[in-house]
Design a protein around this motif. Structure first.
Motif, PDB file in Angstrom:
ATOM      1  N   TYR A 115      -5.369  -5.914  -1.972  1.00  0.00           N
ATOM      2  CA  TYR A 115      -4.057  -6.554  -1.863  1.00  0.00           C
ATOM      3  C   TYR A 115      -3.515  -6.883  -3.246  1.00  0.00           C
ATOM      4  CZ  TYR A 115      -6.691 -10.892  -2.638  1.00  0.00           C
ATOM      5  OH  TYR A 115      -7.512 -11.856  -3.157  1.00  0.00           O
ATOM      6  N   LEU A 116      -2.217  -7.157  -3.276  1.00  0.00           N
ATOM      7  CA  LEU A 116      -1.540  -7.605  -4.484  1.00  0.00           C
ATOM      8  C   LEU A 116      -1.154  -9.068  -4.327  1.00  0.00           C
ATOM      9  CD1 LEU A 116       0.932  -4.580  -4.832  1.00  0.00           C
ATOM     10  CD2 LEU A 116      -1.184  -4.920  -6.144  1.00  0.00           C
ATOM     11  N   VAL A 117      -1.217  -9.818  -5.399  1.00  0.00           N
ATOM     12  CA  VAL A 117      -0.756 -11.198  -5.356  1.00  0.00           C
ATOM     13  C   VAL A 117       0.718 -11.213  -4.963  1.00  0.00           C
ATOM     14  CG1 VAL A 117      -0.335 -13.270  -6.721  1.00  0.00           C
ATOM     15  CG2 VAL A 117      -2.467 -11.988  -7.017  1.00  0.00           C
ATOM     16  N   ASP A 118       1.035 -11.969  -3.930  1.00  0.00           N
ATOM     17  CA  ASP A 118       2.400 -12.053  -3.382  1.00  0.00           C
ATOM     18  C   ASP A 118       2.920 -10.690  -2.913  1.00  0.00           C
ATOM     19  OD1 ASP A 118       2.545 -14.814  -3.913  1.00  0.00           O
ATOM     20  OD2 ASP A 118       3.218 -14.442  -5.959  1.00  0.00           O
ATOM     21  N   GLU A 119       1.990  -9.749  -2.655  1.00  0.00           N
ATOM     22  CA  GLU A 119       2.348  -8.399  -2.197  1.00  0.00           C
ATOM     23  C   GLU A 119       3.343  -7.725  -3.135  1.00  0.00           C
ATOM     24  OE1 GLU A 119       3.601  -8.604   1.896  1.00  0.00           O
ATOM     25  OE2 GLU A 119       1.550  -8.933   2.614  1.00  0.00           O
ATOM     26  N   THR A 120       3.245  -8.029  -4.437  1.00  0.00           N
ATOM     27  CA  THR A 120       4.255  -7.578  -5.398  1.00  0.00           C
ATOM     28  C   THR A 120       3.601  -6.913  -6.605  1.00  0.00           C
ATOM     29  OG1 THR A 120       5.751  -9.367  -4.747  1.00  0.00           O
ATOM     30  CG2 THR A 120       6.180  -8.319  -6.868  1.00  0.00           C
ATOM     31  N   TYR A 121       4.209  -5.817  -7.081  1.00  0.00           N
ATOM     32  CA  TYR A 121       3.848  -5.211  -8.362  1.00  0.00           C
ATOM     33  C   TYR A 121       5.134  -4.787  -9.052  1.00  0.00           C
ATOM     34  CZ  TYR A 121       4.786  -0.528  -6.464  1.00  0.00           C
ATOM     35  OH  TYR A 121       5.396   0.573  -5.923  1.00  0.00           O
ATOM     36  N   TYR A 122       5.009  -4.424 -10.324  1.00  0.00           N
ATOM     37  CA  TYR A 122       6.182  -4.058 -11.114  1.00  0.00           C
ATOM     38  C   TYR A 122       6.012  -2.653 -11.671  1.00  0.00           C
ATOM     39  CZ  TYR A 122       7.478  -8.963 -10.880  1.00  0.00           C
ATOM     40  OH  TYR A 122       7.831 -10.201 -10.421  1.00  0.00           O
ATOM     41  N   TYR A 123       7.098  -1.900 -11.582  1.00  0.00           N
ATOM     42  CA  TYR A 123       7.139  -0.578 -12.212  1.00  0.00           C
ATOM     43  C   TYR A 123       8.441  -0.501 -12.996  1.00  0.00           C
ATOM     44  CZ  TYR A 123       7.049   4.469 -12.928  1.00  0.00           C
ATOM     45  OH  TYR A 123       7.038   5.714 -13.502  1.00  0.00           O
ATOM     46  N   LYS A 124       8.307  -0.333 -14.311  1.00  0.00           N
ATOM     47  CA  LYS A 124       9.464  -0.313 -15.211  1.00  0.00           C
ATOM     48  C   LYS A 124      10.375  -1.519 -14.969  1.00  0.00           C
ATOM     49  CE  LYS A 124       9.458   4.647 -16.127  1.00  0.00           C
ATOM     50  NZ  LYS A 124      10.222   5.918 -16.125  1.00  0.00           N
ATOM     51  N   GLN A 167       7.305  -4.286  -3.289  1.00  0.00           N
ATOM     52  CA  GLN A 167       6.386  -4.962  -2.382  1.00  0.00           C
ATOM     53  C   GLN A 167       5.528  -3.940  -1.628  1.00  0.00           C
ATOM     54  OE1 GLN A 167       9.727  -6.374  -2.673  1.00  0.00           O
ATOM     55  NE2 GLN A 167       8.570  -7.708  -4.057  1.00  0.00           N
ATOM     56  N   LEU A 168       4.231  -4.174  -1.660  1.00  0.00           N
ATOM     57  CA  LEU A 168       3.292  -3.363  -0.896  1.00  0.00           C
ATOM     58  C   LEU A 168       2.338  -4.284  -0.162  1.00  0.00           C
ATOM     59  CD1 LEU A 168       2.143  -0.400  -3.191  1.00  0.00           C
ATOM     60  CD2 LEU A 168       3.204  -0.214  -0.945  1.00  0.00           C
ATOM     61  N   LYS A 169       2.148  -4.035   1.124  1.00  0.00           N
ATOM     62  CA  LYS A 169       1.202  -4.828   1.898  1.00  0.00           C
ATOM     63  C   LYS A 169      -0.227  -4.392   1.575  1.00  0.00           C
ATOM     64  CE  LYS A 169       4.294  -5.928   5.714  1.00  0.00           C
ATOM     65  NZ  LYS A 169       4.506  -5.896   7.190  1.00  0.00           N
ATOM     66  N   ASN A 208      -5.767  -6.729  -6.630  1.00  0.00           N
ATOM     67  CA  ASN A 208      -4.596  -6.876  -7.493  1.00  0.00           C
ATOM     68  C   ASN A 208      -4.592  -5.869  -8.637  1.00  0.00           C
ATOM     69  OD1 ASN A 208      -2.119  -8.285  -7.894  1.00  0.00           O
ATOM     70  ND2 ASN A 208      -3.034  -9.496  -9.535  1.00  0.00           N
ATOM     71  N   GLY A 209      -5.224  -4.714  -8.407  1.00  0.00           N
ATOM     72  CA  GLY A 209      -5.398  -3.735  -9.464  1.00  0.00           C
ATOM     73  C   GLY A 209      -4.112  -3.297 -10.138  1.00  0.00           C
TER      74      GLY A 209
END
Length: 289
Positions: free
Chosen positions: A73-82, A87-89, A260-261
């Motif tokens: 999983y991601l913290v807060d289901e959130t990642y950043y690209y550029k 949001q990814l579950k 959270n990779g």
């Protein structure tokens, strides 16, 4: 002699089997190309809650779900690209995609099926890349080979990290031995390891191992006199164990990256435009008698 054929249950299901059906798997393309069943000498290797397979609103509990484009999983289901947030579950969306069969084969020694999953309008909202995910399952006397080839069909670098979530059937956890080739781990739920052993005696246990010393894990079911070996390539740098009390399964999960990779920057595969990445894991069941 091995065979490969389709049957119609609630969903079209492909069966890869030895001639005597002592070894077989079932694959459901419509449900994330999942291997829903794996049998060896009339023993269930995979666990499955059938109702979760049949209900499209549910994630399948059982079989071997494919974790893409992220595992965990991601913290807060959130990642950043550029600098844009997406949001990814948990475990990504591959397990919810509809796949297509593009090839099957069978001969005296093995049976194989190749399936394809691709991006769509919904995935592009959460993961802004065009991709193809090709899954090839091969069954023979030596076990089950699971090969994933990811094609970056876009014009920009595509980050991902793959994993698998196999549910291994085990009715008698007191008589089960687990061998993970690492003494370095993190408990994702407290008390998941007690006296250097995975703890089946609480509601839920979850631990992630890193710094693996070899590529193979073993599950030895002394009650059924059965050994299952999970072998993965070096790119799978983590092994996760997960279990629920009162449920007859344990999950032994090869992951490329930790929790959270995408945000911590570990284990991420950066696939160049128009390039591909292939990796394989193998699951072998064998009798101890």
């Amino acid at each position: 002699m091995f065979t490969c054929y389709a049957k119609q249950d609630q969903f079209e299901t492909y069966v890869l089997a030895s001639e005597d059906r002592q070894i077989y798997i079932e694959v459901v393309p419509e449900r994330g190309c999942i291997i829903s069943k794996y049998m060896y000498n009339n023993e269930s290797i995979f666990y499955l809650e059938q109702e979760t397979l049949e209900d499209l609103s549910k994630n399948i509990r059982g079989g071997n779900p494919i974790l893409f484009p992220i595992s965990s999983y991601l913290v807060d289901e959130t990642y950043y690209y550029k600098d844009t947030a997406y949001q990814l579950k948990q475990h990504g969306f591959a397990r919810n995609l509809v796949g297509q069969v593009i090839h099957t084969s069978a001969d005296d020694n093995s049976a194989s099926i190749t399936l394809e999953m691709v991006d769509n309008e919904e995935t592009l909202i959460r993961y802004p890349f065009h991709f193809k995910l090709i899954m090839q399952y091969t069954l023979n006397e030596n076990g089950l080979s699971i090969q994933a080839t990811i094609h970056n069909m876009d014009d920009k670098v595509m980050p991902f990290y793959l994993g698998y979530h196999p549910y291994f059937y085990v009715a008698d956890k007191e008589n089960l031995a687990l061998q993970v080739p690492s003494s370095t781990y993190k408990e994702m739920i407290p008390n998941s390891i007690v006296e250097d052993k995975f703890n089946f005696n609480q509601d839920e246990s979850n631990v992630i191992y890193d710094q693996l010393q070899s590529n193979s894990c073993e599950m030895i079911d002394h009650t059924r006199q059965l050994k299952v070996t999970i072998t993965s390539e070096d790119v799978y740098q983590y092994i996760v164990l997960w279990a629920l009390q009162g449920k007859p399964f344990v999950c032994i999960e090869p992951w490329m990256a930790p929790v959270n990779g995408m945000n911590v920057g570990q284990g991420i595969q950066l696939l160049e435009a128009n390039q591909s990445h292939t990796s394989t894991i193998q699951i072998k069941a064998e009798s101890l008698i």
